[in-house]
Design an enzyme around this catalytic site. Structure first.
Site, mmCIF file in Angstrom:
data_model
loop_
_atom_site.group_PDB
_atom_site.id
_atom_site.type_symbol
_atom_site.label_atom_id
_atom_site.label_comp_id
_atom_site.label_asym_id
_atom_site.label_seq_id
_atom_site.Cartn_x
_atom_site.Cartn_y
_atom_site.Cartn_z
ATOM 1 N N THR A 113 31.908 13.871 -37.335
ATOM 2 C CA THR A 113 31.267 14.493 -36.040
ATOM 3 C C THR A 113 31.511 13.434 -34.913
ATOM 4 O O THR A 113 31.424 12.295 -35.249
ATOM 5 C CB THR A 113 30.021 14.966 -36.043
ATOM 6 O OG1 THR A 113 29.272 15.138 -34.615
ATOM 7 C CG2 THR A 113 28.996 14.052 -36.801
ATOM 8 N N LYS A 168 25.960 10.969 -41.337
ATOM 9 C CA LYS A 168 27.283 11.178 -41.279
ATOM 10 C C LYS A 168 28.260 9.906 -40.837
ATOM 11 O O LYS A 168 28.988 9.619 -41.523
ATOM 12 C CB LYS A 168 27.807 12.347 -39.869
ATOM 13 C CG LYS A 168 27.388 13.577 -40.232
ATOM 14 C CD LYS A 168 27.945 14.080 -41.397
ATOM 15 C CE LYS A 168 29.217 14.567 -41.021
ATOM 16 N NZ LYS A 168 30.052 15.468 -42.240
HETATM 17 P P1 NAD Z 1 27.171 24.347 -41.971
HETATM 18 O O1 NAD Z 1 26.004 23.764 -41.979
HETATM 19 O O2 NAD Z 1 27.753 25.753 -41.360
HETATM 20 O O3 NAD Z 1 28.007 24.520 -43.428
HETATM 21 C C1 NAD Z 1 27.807 23.631 -44.518
HETATM 22 C C2 NAD Z 1 28.099 24.009 -45.853
HETATM 23 O O4 NAD Z 1 28.036 23.183 -46.653
HETATM 24 C C3 NAD Z 1 27.571 25.212 -46.117
HETATM 25 O O5 NAD Z 1 28.364 26.264 -46.623
HETATM 26 C C4 NAD Z 1 26.438 24.869 -47.110
HETATM 27 O O6 NAD Z 1 26.137 25.925 -48.186
HETATM 28 C C5 NAD Z 1 27.436 23.636 -47.789
HETATM 29 N N1 NAD Z 1 26.533 22.597 -48.405
HETATM 30 C C6 NAD Z 1 25.327 22.012 -48.017
HETATM 31 N N2 NAD Z 1 24.702 21.190 -48.921
HETATM 32 C C7 NAD Z 1 25.628 21.077 -49.836
HETATM 33 C C8 NAD Z 1 25.756 20.386 -51.050
HETATM 34 N N3 NAD Z 1 24.568 19.670 -51.271
HETATM 35 N N4 NAD Z 1 26.699 20.874 -52.334
HETATM 36 C C9 NAD Z 1 27.543 21.638 -51.616
HETATM 37 N N5 NAD Z 1 27.780 22.348 -50.390
HETATM 38 C C10 NAD Z 1 26.676 22.185 -49.550
HETATM 39 O O7 NAD Z 1 28.100 23.233 -41.021
HETATM 40 P P2 NAD Z 1 29.387 23.212 -40.338
HETATM 41 O O8 NAD Z 1 28.935 23.309 -38.930
HETATM 42 O O9 NAD Z 1 30.309 24.229 -40.839
HETATM 43 O O10 NAD Z 1 29.972 21.834 -40.562
HETATM 44 C C11 NAD Z 1 31.042 21.397 -41.254
HETATM 45 C C12 NAD Z 1 31.259 19.854 -41.332
HETATM 46 O O11 NAD Z 1 32.009 19.752 -40.025
HETATM 47 C C13 NAD Z 1 30.063 19.196 -41.534
HETATM 48 O O12 NAD Z 1 30.245 17.838 -41.979
HETATM 49 C C14 NAD Z 1 29.585 18.742 -40.208
HETATM 50 O O13 NAD Z 1 28.909 17.297 -40.076
HETATM 51 C C15 NAD Z 1 31.201 18.780 -39.287
HETATM 52 N N6 NAD Z 1 30.930 18.985 -37.885
HETATM 53 C C16 NAD Z 1 30.299 20.033 -37.447
HETATM 54 C C17 NAD Z 1 30.539 20.419 -36.106
HETATM 55 C C18 NAD Z 1 29.623 21.504 -35.641
HETATM 56 O O14 NAD Z 1 29.442 21.498 -34.340
HETATM 57 N N7 NAD Z 1 29.319 22.439 -36.225
HETATM 58 C C19 NAD Z 1 31.184 19.323 -35.289
HETATM 59 C C20 NAD Z 1 31.849 18.205 -35.947
HETATM 60 C C21 NAD Z 1 31.706 18.087 -37.379
#
Ligand code: NAD
Ligand code: TYD
Length: 350
Positions: A131, A160
């Site tokens: 992120t 992160k």
């Molecule tokens: P989200 O919270 O919607 O999904 C996270 C997923 O990870 C879920 O399916 C959850 O079940 C799984 N998960 C959580 N803990 C786990 C574990 N211990 N073992 C296995 N699976 C596990 O998140 P998102 O918004 O889709 O983000 C995905 C990635 O992208 C993350 O790494 C986040 O830091 C990064 N990110 C998100 C954004 C945003 O705006 N949402 C922006 C930039 C980066």
């Protein structure tokens, strides 16, 4: 031939990445590993679950032994790591959960990749999805570039940032081939209604107040989730090993302006009198350590890999609202049970 492990594929961004890869690459074997926490939902992948190049693995990245054995069994040669605890507000109430999943979980994956790949790193890749929040906050001007110093302010961004550092350290120390991308705020279908846009769509549908933190003058750079999935595909195939790529929407909005636009669109789409959604806006106690502004300079990925966002904010936001209106059952399912407890606790003091 690629045997790809995608972690967190049942979540918001992960499900769009899984779908893109399953549909675009019939010759790849795609494994979606997810613990199915509150944020993970296999409903997100109903349309691809029967594809012959797709397998779901229910596992927790904090469980080192299981992760090792899955690497041994399936011989993944590439990893796209998205699994994480992802919500800043939850990280403020439970930082340890973020340390466990985001730091320890990432190290478990790195260790498994390192021990199975041994020193044969040809055609191997550990792609870590991160992120822009690792850079901390911007003032009124300036943009985050790939060389901006890390300066995380929330337990989420600190976890992160730490995971990014570990990925890079495994590259430097053990030669593990890695790429990292740091993306701005995503929005779109399938996002859990704890984040700003889906939460406010949900609340408008329920005629509940719209809790804007502080004065609402916080700025985020919004990117449509499918544009992020496309960027991940490009970085995965064309990115240079040991490099970092910033991904952003070039689309900055102050929260209050975004919320007012969302209210206007919602009034039209659900046939409410003009101004009625806006009347639900309530200014509430600010988030502690609230970062003022995030904004990405995406010049590197644009120039070096030829990626740029395709979906305008107008279209993306309209598609997003339509998706939630057409998927009320999805919304009802994810907001029953534990969600109610979370909501009461998070917004109780406001
Ligand atoms: P989200 O919270 O919607 O999904 C996270 C997923 O990870 C879920 O399916 C959850 O079940 C799984 N998960 C959580 N803990 C786990 C574990 N211990 N073992 C296995 N699976 C596990 O998140 P998102 O918004 O889709 O983000 C995905 C990635 O992208 C993350 O790494 C986040 O830091 C990064 N990110 C998100 C954004 C945003 O705006 N949402 C922006 C930039 C980066
Ligand atoms: P969020 O969607 O939680 O993403 P992030 O904190 O990762 O940027 O929040 C986006 C912006 O909206 C952020 O400035 C916090 C603000 N916000 C509110 O004002 N009220 C809310 O209820 C939520 C969830 C967020």
């Amino acid at each position: 031939m690629n045997t790809i492990l995608i972690t967190g594929g049942a979540g918001f961004i992960g499900s769009h990445v899984v779908r893109l890869f399953v549909e675009k690459y019939p010759d790849y074997a795609i494994y979606n590993l997810d613990a199915l926490t509150y944020a993970g939902n296999l409903e997100n992948l109903k349309d691809v679950e029967k594809a012959s190049n797709y397998t779901f693995l229910k596992a927790d990245i904090c469980d080192a032994e299981t992760i090792q054995s899955l690497f041994k069994k399936y011989r993944f040669n590439k990893v796209i790591h998205l699994a994480a605890e992802s919500h800043v507000d939850r990280s403020i109430t439970d930082p340890l959960a973020f340390l466990k999943t985001n730091v320890l979980g990432t190290i478990n994956l790195l260790n498994a990749a390192k021990s199975i790949w041994k020193n044969d790193f040809s055609n191997k890749l550990f792609y870590h999805v991160s992120t822009d929040e690792v850079y901390g906050t911007l003032g009124e001007s300036g943009l985050f570039t790939e060389t901006t110093s890390y300066n995380p302010n929330s337990p989420y961004s600190a976890s992160k940032a730490s995971s990014d550092h570990f990925v890079r350290a495994y590259g430097e120390t053990y030669g593990l081939p890695y790429i990292i991308s740091n993306c701005s705020n995503n929005y779109g279908p399938n996002q859990f209604p704890e984040k700003l846009i889906p939460l406010f769509i949900h609340n408008i549908l329920q005629n509940k107040s719209l809790p804007v933190y502080g004065n609402g003058n916080y700025t985020r750079d919004w990117l449509y989730v499918i544009d992020h999935a496309i960027a991940i595909n490009i970085v995965f195939h064309k990115g240079k090993i040991s490099e970092t790529y910033n991904i952003g929407g070039c689309n900055e909005w102050k929260n209050i302006d975004l919320v007012k636009l969302l209210c206007k669109l919602m009034d039209v789409k659900i046939n409410k009198a003009e101004g009625s959604s806006e009347r639900l806006i309530t200014f509430v106690k600010d988030r502690p350590g609230h970062d003022l502004r995030y904004a990405i300079d995406a010049t590197k990925i644009r120039h070096q890999l030829g990626w740029k966002p395709r979906v305008t904010f107008e279209t993306g936001l309209s598609n997003t609202i339509d998706w939630y209106l057409q998927n009320k059952e999805w919304l009802n399912n994810v907001t029953s049970g534990k969600y109610q407890e979370y909501y009461k606790k998070q917004y109780a003091t406001n």
